[in-house]
Write a protein that holds these residues in place. Structure first.
Motif, PDB file in Angstrom:
ATOM      1  N   ILE A  13       1.035  -1.359  -0.113  1.00 40.74           N
ATOM      2  CA  ILE A  13       0.153  -0.177   0.105  1.00 40.74           C
ATOM      3  C   ILE A  13       0.668   1.146  -0.006  1.00 40.74           C
ATOM      4  CG2 ILE A  13      -1.618   1.242   1.294  1.00 40.74           C
ATOM      5  CD1 ILE A  13      -2.933  -1.246   2.323  1.00 40.74           C
ATOM      6  N   ALA A  14       1.974   1.169   0.705  1.00 37.68           N
ATOM      7  CA  ALA A  14       2.710   2.263   0.814  1.00 37.68           C
ATOM      8  C   ALA A  14       3.548   2.535  -0.495  1.00 37.68           C
ATOM      9  CB  ALA A  14       4.045   2.351   1.730  1.00 37.68           C
ATOM     10  N   LEU A  16       2.410   1.895  -3.526  1.00 36.65           N
ATOM     11  CA  LEU A  16       1.213   2.294  -4.398  1.00 36.65           C
ATOM     12  C   LEU A  16       0.994   3.531  -4.240  1.00 36.65           C
ATOM     13  CD1 LEU A  16      -0.933   1.647  -6.640  1.00 36.65           C
ATOM     14  CD2 LEU A  16      -2.390   0.791  -4.678  1.00 36.65           C
ATOM     15  N   LEU A  17       0.914   4.302  -3.077  1.00 38.42           N
ATOM     16  CA  LEU A  17       0.577   5.617  -2.705  1.00 38.42           C
ATOM     17  C   LEU A  17       1.439   6.257  -3.080  1.00 38.42           C
ATOM     18  CD1 LEU A  17      -1.478   4.983   0.593  1.00 38.42           C
ATOM     19  CD2 LEU A  17      -2.519   5.492  -1.662  1.00 38.42           C
ATOM     20  N   GLN A  20       1.808   6.472  -6.967  1.00 40.80           N
ATOM     21  CA  GLN A  20       0.927   7.449  -7.671  1.00 40.80           C
ATOM     22  C   GLN A  20       1.062   8.860  -7.319  1.00 40.80           C
ATOM     23  OE1 GLN A  20      -1.140   6.115 -10.239  1.00 40.80           O
ATOM     24  NE2 GLN A  20       0.402   4.815 -10.155  1.00 40.80           N
ATOM     25  N   ALA A  21       1.144   9.196  -5.983  1.00 38.88           N
ATOM     26  CA  ALA A  21       1.264  10.483  -5.610  1.00 38.88           C
ATOM     27  C   ALA A  21       2.316  11.264  -6.388  1.00 38.88           C
ATOM     28  CB  ALA A  21       1.514  10.646  -4.086  1.00 38.88           C
ATOM     29  N   GLY A 106       1.330  -0.274  -9.142  1.00 40.08           N
ATOM     30  CA  GLY A 106       1.134   1.016  -9.237  1.00 40.08           C
ATOM     31  C   GLY A 106       1.593   1.413 -10.825  1.00 40.08           C
TER      32      GLY A 106
END
Length: 165
Positions: A13-14, A16-17, A20-21, A106
């Motif tokens: 999750i980290a 991916l975030l 994308q950010a 991602g």
């Protein structure tokens, strides 16, 4: 969910975030497409590259069937890695697989949203008259490489796998 599996899921999750950010910021706030290459240091530039293939630009495709094939391959790979992660016995392997899964997802999000993966980090160095340049990549690619390196580390230095009697 075990603490070990939770660590792997949180790593995914980290990644991916963060991936994308960084891409959203570079594309829409920083407007890297409008600015062109931006020199950050003497050895690092931000530059927009659209990768329609897989790692290092292999298997470039512009067709819808090619994109679907690459996405299908990625989905299968993520499912297999997730099963491996759920069965992993060490935190190192679980987090390594989480990094790889997060990076794969991602890049898949990019392919779905833009038809290509957003790459932007470019390292290079000059030795006299010779320029040495690395491929343009992104945070997802970095997470995948770190995850693979951690799996290799674990396979060499980690606890040997014990087979059930």
């Amino acid at each position: 969910m075990s603490p070990r599996l939770r660590a792997g899921v949180m790593a995914a999750i980290a990644v991916l975030l963060a991936d994308q950010a960084s891409k959203l910021w570079l594309l829409f706030s920083f407007d890297i497409a409008g600015r062109g290459a931006v020199r950050v240091t003497s050895f690092f530039d931000l530059v927009l590259a659209w990768n329609t293939g897989i790692s290092y630009g292999w298997f470039q495709t512009g067709s819808a069937s090619g994109h679907a094939l690459l996405l299908g391959f990625k989905v299968i790979a993520v499912v297999v890695l997730a099963i491996w992660m759920a069965r992993a016995q060490t935190r190192v392997v679980t987090v390594a697989l989480g990094l790889i899964i997060g990076g794969a997802i991602g890049n898949a999000v990019d392919r779905l949203a833009y038809g290509a993966v957003v790459d932007f980090a470019h390292f290079h160095v000059k030795f006299g008259e010779k320029d040495l340049s690395w491929y343009v990549f992104n945070l997802a690619d970095t997470a995948i490489v770190v995850g693979v390196a951690a799996l290799l580390y674990d396979s060499v230095f980690g606890e040997p796998a014990v087979k059930a009697p």
